[in-house]
Design a protein around this motif. Structure first.
Motif: not given
Length: 146
Positions: A52-60, A80-99
């Protein structure tokens, strides 16, 4: 407020969506060729197939899903993980199993939430003193337990 965000969906799944009318976060799904088992205390990067391409001034912000956390001990390692407005790669999610039990993640499973937020940038103003407040330097439980 509604914000238009350009998104490329290379996954096999629908776009991120809000679960209810007043949800702040959109559910993000795993995009997997085969199920993945996350062992206890293991961390893993899960692909989403989303770009995705977030508008300037926004983060995910990427946040855990409360049901996965409570029922299975699955969290977001850098929450929370942060996706910056200038990132254009695939969104990857870092999960951890705490159980103490392995957990299987299936293709299409909702693995986290994404909240898009506006932010401001800081301009530092160096000084030798700060204004006094009632709290002062009190922190880490200084107001008591009850």
């Amino acid at each position: 407020m509604n914000v238009k965000v350009k998104i490329i969906n290379k996954s096999k799944h629908e776009l991120p969506a809000y679960g209810t009318l007043f949800s702040a976060g959109m559910d993000i799904r795993a995009n997997l060729d085969n199920p993945v088992v996350v062992e206890p205390m293991q961390r893993i990067l899960i692909p989403t197939g989303l770009y995705m391409a977030l508008p300037e001034g926004f983060e995910a912000q990427i946040r855990p899903r409360s049901g996965l956390a409570l029922k299975h001990g699955i969290g977001i390692l850098n929450s929370p993980g942060t996706i910056d407005a200038d990132y254009r790669g695939e969104i990857g999610i870092i999960l951890i199993n705490l159980s103490d039990k392995p957990f299987e993640i299936k293709d299409g499973e909702r693995i986290c939430q994404m909240v898009v937020k506006e932010f401001c940038r800081v301009e530092w103003e160096e000084t030798d003193t700060l204004e006094e407040t009632d709290r002062g330097a009190g922190g880490f439980g200084h107001t008591g337990v009850q």
